[in-house]
Motif scaffolding. Structure first.
Motif, PDB file in Angstrom:
ATOM      1  N   GLU A  17     -68.514 120.267   3.849  1.00 31.25           N
ATOM      2  CA  GLU A  17     -68.516 121.254   2.766  1.00 31.25           C
ATOM      3  C   GLU A  17     -67.707 120.747   1.570  1.00 31.25           C
ATOM      4  O   GLU A  17     -68.094 120.934   0.408  1.00 31.25           O
ATOM      5  CB  GLU A  17     -67.933 122.571   3.273  1.00 31.25           C
ATOM      6  N   THR A  18     -66.594 120.088   1.843  1.00 31.86           N
ATOM      7  CA  THR A  18     -65.761 119.531   0.769  1.00 31.86           C
ATOM      8  C   THR A  18     -66.518 118.470  -0.012  1.00 31.86           C
ATOM      9  O   THR A  18     -66.485 118.464  -1.262  1.00 31.86           O
ATOM     10  CB  THR A  18     -64.478 118.908   1.376  1.00 31.86           C
ATOM     11  N   ILE A  19     -67.193 117.574   0.675  1.00 34.64           N
ATOM     12  CA  ILE A  19     -67.937 116.503  -0.001  1.00 34.64           C
ATOM     13  C   ILE A  19     -69.070 117.093  -0.823  1.00 34.64           C
ATOM     14  O   ILE A  19     -69.360 116.629  -1.938  1.00 34.64           O
ATOM     15  CB  ILE A  19     -68.484 115.486   1.029  1.00 34.64           C
ATOM     16  N   TYR A  20     -69.699 118.127  -0.303  1.00 36.10           N
ATOM     17  CA  TYR A  20     -70.747 118.813  -1.061  1.00 36.10           C
ATOM     18  C   TYR A  20     -70.197 119.372  -2.373  1.00 36.10           C
ATOM     19  O   TYR A  20     -70.828 119.257  -3.438  1.00 36.10           O
ATOM     20  CB  TYR A  20     -71.350 119.927  -0.219  1.00 36.10           C
ATOM     21  N   ARG A  21     -69.004 119.936  -2.322  1.00 28.92           N
ATOM     22  CA  ARG A  21     -68.389 120.500  -3.533  1.00 28.92           C
ATOM     23  C   ARG A  21     -67.997 119.410  -4.526  1.00 28.92           C
ATOM     24  O   ARG A  21     -67.965 119.648  -5.736  1.00 28.92           O
ATOM     25  CB  ARG A  21     -67.176 121.341  -3.152  1.00 28.92           C
ATOM     26  N   LEU A  22     -67.706 118.215  -4.018  1.00 28.07           N
ATOM     27  CA  LEU A  22     -67.381 117.104  -4.919  1.00 28.07           C
ATOM     28  C   LEU A  22     -68.569 116.717  -5.787  1.00 28.07           C
ATOM     29  O   LEU A  22     -68.401 116.172  -6.889  1.00 28.07           O
ATOM     30  CB  LEU A  22     -66.931 115.894  -4.111  1.00 28.07           C
ATOM     31  N   LYS A  23     -69.784 116.990  -5.309  1.00 24.75           N
ATOM     32  CA  LYS A  23     -70.982 116.633  -6.071  1.00 24.75           C
ATOM     33  C   LYS A  23     -71.057 117.363  -7.405  1.00 24.75           C
ATOM     34  O   LYS A  23     -71.738 116.916  -8.329  1.00 24.75           O
ATOM     35  CB  LYS A  23     -72.240 116.950  -5.245  1.00 24.75           C
ATOM     36  N   LYS A  24     -70.338 118.463  -7.503  1.00 27.96           N
ATOM     37  CA  LYS A  24     -70.379 119.266  -8.728  1.00 27.96           C
ATOM     38  C   LYS A  24     -69.377 118.779  -9.772  1.00 27.96           C
ATOM     39  O   LYS A  24     -69.251 119.358 -10.829  1.00 27.96           O
ATOM     40  CB  LYS A  24     -70.112 120.727  -8.379  1.00 27.96           C
ATOM     41  N   THR A  25     -68.646 117.711  -9.438  1.00 31.51           N
ATOM     42  CA  THR A  25     -67.668 117.151 -10.357  1.00 31.51           C
ATOM     43  C   THR A  25     -68.135 115.781 -10.827  1.00 31.51           C
ATOM     44  O   THR A  25     -68.706 115.012 -10.057  1.00 31.51           O
ATOM     45  CB  THR A  25     -66.297 117.009  -9.655  1.00 31.51           C
ATOM     46  N   ASP A  32     -59.972 132.353   8.929  1.00 31.45           N
ATOM     47  CA  ASP A  32     -61.142 132.762   8.144  1.00 31.45           C
ATOM     48  C   ASP A  32     -61.154 132.280   6.697  1.00 31.45           C
ATOM     49  O   ASP A  32     -61.883 132.825   5.875  1.00 31.45           O
ATOM     50  CB  ASP A  32     -61.266 134.295   8.173  1.00 31.45           C
ATOM     51  N   ASN A  33     -60.358 131.265   6.336  1.00 31.98           N
ATOM     52  CA  ASN A  33     -60.397 130.787   4.946  1.00 31.98           C
ATOM     53  C   ASN A  33     -61.125 129.445   4.834  1.00 31.98           C
ATOM     54  O   ASN A  33     -60.691 128.528   4.136  1.00 31.98           O
ATOM     55  CB  ASN A  33     -58.987 130.683   4.358  1.00 31.98           C
ATOM     56  N   TYR A  34     -62.242 129.351   5.514  1.00 30.93           N
ATOM     57  CA  TYR A  34     -63.051 128.129   5.581  1.00 30.93           C
ATOM     58  C   TYR A  34     -63.360 127.583   4.178  1.00 30.93           C
ATOM     59  O   TYR A  34     -63.077 126.416   3.871  1.00 30.93           O
ATOM     60  CB  TYR A  34     -64.340 128.468   6.335  1.00 30.93           C
ATOM     61  N   PHE A  35     -63.951 128.393   3.331  1.00 29.26           N
ATOM     62  CA  PHE A  35     -64.370 127.913   2.010  1.00 29.26           C
ATOM     63  C   PHE A  35     -63.170 127.648   1.106  1.00 29.26           C
ATOM     64  O   PHE A  35     -63.182 126.706   0.311  1.00 29.26           O
ATOM     65  CB  PHE A  35     -65.320 128.924   1.363  1.00 29.26           C
ATOM     66  N   GLU A  36     -62.135 128.450   1.242  1.00 26.70           N
ATOM     67  CA  GLU A  36     -60.920 128.206   0.453  1.00 26.70           C
ATOM     68  C   GLU A  36     -60.298 126.868   0.825  1.00 26.70           C
ATOM     69  O   GLU A  36     -59.788 126.141  -0.034  1.00 26.70           O
ATOM     70  CB  GLU A  36     -59.914 129.337   0.658  1.00 26.70           C
ATOM     71  N   THR A  37     -60.346 126.542   2.134  1.00 24.96           N
ATOM     72  CA  THR A  37     -59.813 125.256   2.592  1.00 24.96           C
ATOM     73  C   THR A  37     -60.599 124.101   1.979  1.00 24.96           C
ATOM     74  O   THR A  37     -60.019 123.128   1.477  1.00 24.96           O
ATOM     75  CB  THR A  37     -59.873 125.165   4.129  1.00 24.96           C
ATOM     76  N   ALA A  38     -61.929 124.204   1.996  1.00 25.29           N
ATOM     77  CA  ALA A  38     -62.770 123.153   1.421  1.00 25.29           C
ATOM     78  C   ALA A  38     -62.503 122.995  -0.069  1.00 25.29           C
ATOM     79  O   ALA A  38     -62.424 121.868  -0.585  1.00 25.29           O
ATOM     80  CB  ALA A  38     -64.240 123.473   1.674  1.00 25.29           C
ATOM     81  N   GLU A  39     -62.334 124.095  -0.763  1.00 26.52           N
ATOM     82  CA  GLU A  39     -62.066 124.046  -2.203  1.00 26.52           C
ATOM     83  C   GLU A  39     -60.705 123.419  -2.488  1.00 26.52           C
ATOM     84  O   GLU A  39     -60.552 122.606  -3.422  1.00 26.52           O
ATOM     85  CB  GLU A  39     -62.128 125.455  -2.799  1.00 26.52           C
ATOM     86  N   ALA A  40     -59.704 123.758  -1.678  1.00 27.66           N
ATOM     87  CA  ALA A  40     -58.367 123.198  -1.873  1.00 27.66           C
ATOM     88  C   ALA A  40     -58.381 121.684  -1.651  1.00 27.66           C
ATOM     89  O   ALA A  40     -57.760 120.930  -2.417  1.00 27.66           O
ATOM     90  CB  ALA A  40     -57.378 123.869  -0.926  1.00 27.66           C
ATOM     91  N   ILE A  41     -59.087 121.241  -0.628  1.00 22.86           N
ATOM     92  CA  ILE A  41     -59.171 119.803  -0.351  1.00 22.86           C
ATOM     93  C   ILE A  41     -59.911 119.096  -1.470  1.00 22.86           C
ATOM     94  O   ILE A  41     -59.515 118.010  -1.929  1.00 22.86           O
ATOM     95  CB  ILE A  41     -59.853 119.552   1.006  1.00 22.86           C
ATOM     96  N   LYS A  42     -60.993 119.725  -1.949  1.00 21.04           N
ATOM     97  CA  LYS A  42     -61.744 119.139  -3.067  1.00 21.04           C
ATOM     98  C   LYS A  42     -60.846 118.926  -4.273  1.00 21.04           C
ATOM     99  O   LYS A  42     -60.861 117.867  -4.923  1.00 21.04           O
ATOM    100  CB  LYS A  42     -62.910 120.046  -3.441  1.00 21.04           C
ATOM    101  N   ASN A  43     -60.026 119.922  -4.587  1.00 21.49           N
ATOM    102  CA  ASN A  43     -59.151 119.830  -5.756  1.00 21.49           C
ATOM    103  C   ASN A  43     -58.135 118.691  -5.618  1.00 21.49           C
ATOM    104  O   ASN A  43     -57.821 117.998  -6.591  1.00 21.49           O
ATOM    105  CB  ASN A  43     -58.428 121.153  -5.981  1.00 21.49           C
ATOM    106  N   ILE A  44     -57.621 118.508  -4.407  1.00 25.17           N
ATOM    107  CA  ILE A  44     -56.661 117.417  -4.178  1.00 25.17           C
ATOM    108  C   ILE A  44     -57.347 116.068  -4.377  1.00 25.17           C
ATOM    109  O   ILE A  44     -56.793 115.155  -5.002  1.00 25.17           O
ATOM    110  CB  ILE A  44     -56.063 117.514  -2.760  1.00 25.17           C
ATOM    111  N   ILE A  45     -58.567 115.937  -3.854  1.00 23.97           N
ATOM    112  CA  ILE A  45     -59.306 114.675  -3.984  1.00 23.97           C
ATOM    113  C   ILE A  45     -59.607 114.385  -5.451  1.00 23.97           C
ATOM    114  O   ILE A  45     -59.426 113.253  -5.932  1.00 23.97           O
ATOM    115  CB  ILE A  45     -60.602 114.722  -3.157  1.00 23.97           C
TER     116      ILE A  45
END
Length: 551
Positions: free
Chosen positions: A325-333, A492-505
């Motif tokens: 999910e994190t890598i998928y969100r990176l595609k938007k950057t 239950d913060n699955y998507f928040e976790t992915a977003e936080a990791i994306k931001n760090i990357i």
């Protein structure tokens, strides 16, 4: 208590299913601790006991010897019916190791289980999977310890039997009953019921105080394993686990608070030094990029940013789903260089892809992608039945030309003979720029610790023993400045976790210059040194002392 005031064992017998048998993190715990242990105790006073697996008769992990314990081996085989191989574990320190054949004890299985029911009320009819093999191995281990104890005339000596995981629970109970002059140390690296709760998509942490371990074991059909583990924790002279977070789990679900927390240490002997480090790093990146190019049919520049997750195939527990999910969100950057993410997770494997292997062996210059350009090996069964592939399909991760972010699933165990990379895990890990291990259930977490030892910054979560330890050393939740970022994760913060990791990357790739990154790499390596066994072995010495005093 000072070291000289502690009771120290004269002999140590330690057993695990992972002695000379690499399955997961326990192998790393034992194998990296050996050298530090041998610096404190004589080599001929420490014995490791593992399973003799017939399919591994040519086990490269084991060096057989005809001279070590030769008279005992003959006696055990001829007089006691114990089929054993004696030699050395082929790791730094090369400790004396005994592999025992547990299959003959299947003939006594019903009698053994009846005795365990009669004495301890362990219902072995409510068990499945690896329960029988584990129990027969545990029983065989206890017979080996009993045989050596009498043959070497250890009566009056301070003897420790260190037994790891529920799989050796039956050995704890046997020794307690038949060999009460041997002090037992039982370590649970992850409770069977805790792991099962998570694997069945039930919330563990928010509901932990409401769970009854026995009730949950019945509901999830692992009553045999759970009862065995719980009783081993109660009957052992010293009960330990590897982190505070798992200690809470044991206290609630096993109803037994650990006597001591023994965190998992590390030995950096296999981390290359100096010029060798740089040579291996260059080779790893070259191999990784070459495989990518042949798979997706595109040229990849040398400055591509490589990141990875790795570990056992526990889709939710290891956070593999969050990683994707994190890598998928990176595609938007937007990035000015390619981002290649690797999922290094062994799956049910058929073998190397023939088409990819042909391109690699013939150095084919490819102008088009192979079919399914996101996986390096063939799986057994349709890809749609595999959770990782299913999620990649769902997110339409086809590694298309116009995307700077791509993901590659490597479903093979990286032992140097996988047919595609033909390099061991550590020799590929060294080529990464960053690792991510967003685990939901991880009692300790060796993979992030290994990563920083190789100068590779890592992102993990506060639900891992390593993450909690790293936070105690100053690691933050939103930055990699110390080499480790520890993201806050809940049930239950699955998507928040992915977003936080994306931001760090994103911050790490776009905001840091080369000198800052070099400093972070050095800082990450420095942090790993604080987890060396030379720092953590004291907890084992305390555990030995507790076990011997309780005895």
């Amino acid at each position: 208590m000072a070291f000289h005031e502690m009771l120290a064992p004269d002999y140590i017998f330690e057993s695990s299913w992972e002695v000379c048998n690499k399955v997961g993190g326990i192998y790393t715990v034992l194998s990296t601790r050996v050298r530090t242990l041998l610096n404190l105790f004589k080599k001929d006073k420490i014995f490791f006991i593992g399973p003799f697996l017939h399919k591994k008769e040519s086990n490269i992990e084991f060096i057989e010897s005809e001279t070590i314990l030769d008279s005992w081996r003959k006696y055990a085989n001829e007089q006691e019916g114990l089929k054993v191989r004696v030699g050395y574990w082929n790791i730094p320190g090369k400790p004396i190791t005994i592999l025992v054949d547990f299959l003959p004890f299947y003939e006594e299985k019903d009698i053994i289980y009846f005795q365990m029911w009669e004495k301890y009320h362990i219902d072995s009819t409510v068990a499945y999977g690896d329960y029988d093999d584990s129990c027969m191995f545990a029983y065989a281990t206890s017979k080996v310890i009993e045989s050596l104890y009498h043959f070497l005339q250890l009566q009056g000596k301070k003897v420790i039997a260190h037994l790891n995981e529920w799989m050796l629970g039956m050995a704890v109970l046997y020794i307690h009953k038949y060999l009460p002059t041997v002090a037992t140390l039982f370590t649970t690296h992850a409770t069977s019921i805790g792991r099962s709760i998570c694997a069945n998509n039930k919330p563990l942490y928010g509901q932990l105080s409401n769970y009854n371990g026995d009730q949950m074991a019945s509901e999830l059909n692992i009553k045999g394993k759970h009862t065995l583990e719980k009783l081993a924790a109660f009957y052992a002279n010293c009960f330990t686990t590897v982190s505070e977070i798992t200690g809470k789990e044991c206290t609630q679900l096993l109803e037994k608070k650990p006597d001591i927390i023994i965190p998992n240490g590390f030995d950096s002997d296999f981390v290359p030094k100096g010029k060798m480090f740089e040579t291996k790093k260059v080779k790893a990146r070259s191999v990784l990029i070459n495989v990518i190019q042949k798979l997706i049919g595109l040229s990849i520049p040398e400055n591509a940013f490589l990141l990875a997750t790795a570990g056992r195939y526990e889709y939710k527990n290891k956070g593999i789903d969050v990683f994707i999910e994190t890598i998928y969100r990176l595609k938007k950057t937007y990035f000015d260089r390619p981002i290649i993410a690797f999922v290094l997770v062994p799956a049910c494997l058929q073998g190397a892809r023939a088409d990819l292997k042909e391109r690699l062996e013939n150095a084919v210059s490819s102008q088009f992608p192979l079919p399914r350009p996101f996986i390096t090996h063939e799986l057994v069964g349709p890809l749609c039945n595999d959770p990782i592939c299913e999620y990649l399909y769902y997110l339409n991760f086809t590694n298309e030309d116009d995307s700077q972010v791509k993901i590659i699933f490597v479903p093979s165990y990286l032992n140097g003979e996988d047919g595609i990379f033909n390099m061991v895990y550590y020799d590929l890990l060294i080529g990464m720029d960053l690792t991510v291990f967003p685990s939901y259930y991880e009692p300790w977490g060796y993979t992030p610790l290994e990563s920083i030892a190789f100068h590779i910054p890592t992102i993990t979560t506060n639900l891992t023993g390593f993450g909690i330890w790293a936070k105690s050393k100053g690691a933050k939740s939103d930055t990699l400045d110390l080499g480790v970022a520890v993201v806050e994760r809940t049930d239950d913060n699955y998507f928040e976790t992915a977003e936080a990791i994306k931001n760090i990357i994103v911050k790490y790739i776009t905001k840091y210059d080369s000198s800052q990154i070099l400093n972070i790499q050095r800082t990450s390596c420095a942090l790993s040194k604080k987890a060396f066994w030379s720092h953590f072995i004291k907890y084992y010495l305390q555990a030995y002392d507790v076990a011997l005093r309780k005895l």
